[in-house]
Design a protein around this motif. Sequence first.
Motif, PDB file in Angstrom:
ATOM      1  N   GLU A  43       0.986  -1.000   0.011  1.00 17.34           N
ATOM      2  CA  GLU A  43      -0.120   0.463   0.123  1.00 17.34           C
ATOM      3  C   GLU A  43       0.505   1.207   0.099  1.00 17.34           C
ATOM      4  N   PRO A  44       0.978   2.158  -0.900  1.00 13.37           N
ATOM      5  CA  PRO A  44       1.212   3.470  -1.443  1.00 13.37           C
ATOM      6  C   PRO A  44       1.043   3.943   0.570  1.00 13.37           C
ATOM      7  N   ARG A  45       2.125   5.439   1.145  1.00 11.26           N
ATOM      8  CA  ARG A  45       2.323   5.220   1.672  1.00 11.26           C
ATOM      9  C   ARG A  45       1.434   6.404   1.834  1.00 11.26           C
ATOM     10  N   ALA A  50       3.270   9.935  -4.738  1.00  9.72           N
ATOM     11  CA  ALA A  50       2.473  10.039  -5.520  1.00  9.72           C
ATOM     12  C   ALA A  50       1.019   9.749  -6.383  1.00  9.72           C
ATOM     13  N   ALA A  51      -0.141   9.720  -6.871  1.00 11.33           N
ATOM     14  CA  ALA A  51      -0.527   9.311  -7.678  1.00 11.33           C
ATOM     15  C   ALA A  51       0.003   9.264  -9.141  1.00 11.33           C
ATOM     16  N   ASP A  52      -0.482   8.028  -9.991  1.00 11.44           N
ATOM     17  CA  ASP A  52       0.200   7.853 -11.333  1.00 11.44           C
ATOM     18  C   ASP A  52       0.539   8.654 -12.055  1.00 11.44           C
ATOM     19  N   LEU A  94      11.189   6.482  -6.514  1.00 11.19           N
ATOM     20  CA  LEU A  94       9.984   5.693  -6.383  1.00 11.19           C
ATOM     21  C   LEU A  94       9.656   4.547  -4.558  1.00 11.19           C
ATOM     22  N   LEU A  95      11.015   4.467  -4.180  1.00 15.36           N
ATOM     23  CA  LEU A  95      10.862   4.124  -2.546  1.00 15.36           C
ATOM     24  C   LEU A  95      10.665   5.384  -2.144  1.00 15.36           C
ATOM     25  N   ASP A  96      11.058   6.302  -2.125  1.00 12.16           N
ATOM     26  CA  ASP A  96      10.560   7.712  -1.158  1.00 12.16           C
ATOM     27  C   ASP A  96       8.897   7.987  -1.360  1.00 12.16           C
ATOM     28  N   ARG A  97       8.761   7.134  -2.592  1.00 13.31           N
ATOM     29  CA  ARG A  97       8.016   7.767  -2.065  1.00 13.31           C
ATOM     30  C   ARG A  97       6.105   7.105  -1.846  1.00 13.31           C
TER      31      ARG A  97
END
Length: 129
Positions: A43-45, A50-52, A94-97
Motif C-alpha cells: 500500500e503506498p504511503r 504520489a498518484a500515478d 519510487l522508494l521515497d514515494r
Amino acid sequence: MTGGRRAGGSLVPAYLATGGAARTRRDGRDGLRRPSVLSLADEPRADGGAADDDLPPAHLALLDALQGGALSVEEAADHLDLPVSAVRVLACDLLDRGLVRARQPVPAAEPADPGLLRRVVDGLRAQRP
C-alpha cells in the motif's frame, strides 16, 4: 551503422529518463545495489505517495515492469532498456514515494557438512526394522 548502440535500443538518453538526476539520495550504506530486489509496495504511503498521474513516463514504466512480480535492479534495467544507474535513480524516487519496496537478495546457503549428513543417514538406517 549503429554507433555502438544496441539494435532496437532506446533513443532517449538515460539522464532524461531520470529527470536529469544522476545520483540518488540513497547513495550511502542503504543505497540500491545491482542484485537488490524491487517489488511493488503493498500500500503506498498516505503522506508521500504520489498518484500515478504525477509520475514521469520512466517511473510508470518501472512500475509496470514490477506488475509481473519482483525484479532485481539489473533485470529491471534490462526490461526498460536503461542503464542500471538510471534504474537505481528511478527506483530510489519510487522508494521515497512509498510505491516500491527493495530488499537485498537472500544469500546462498552454506553447503551441508558431509560428515553430519552421513551420521544422519546412519542414524536413520539404524532405526529401520
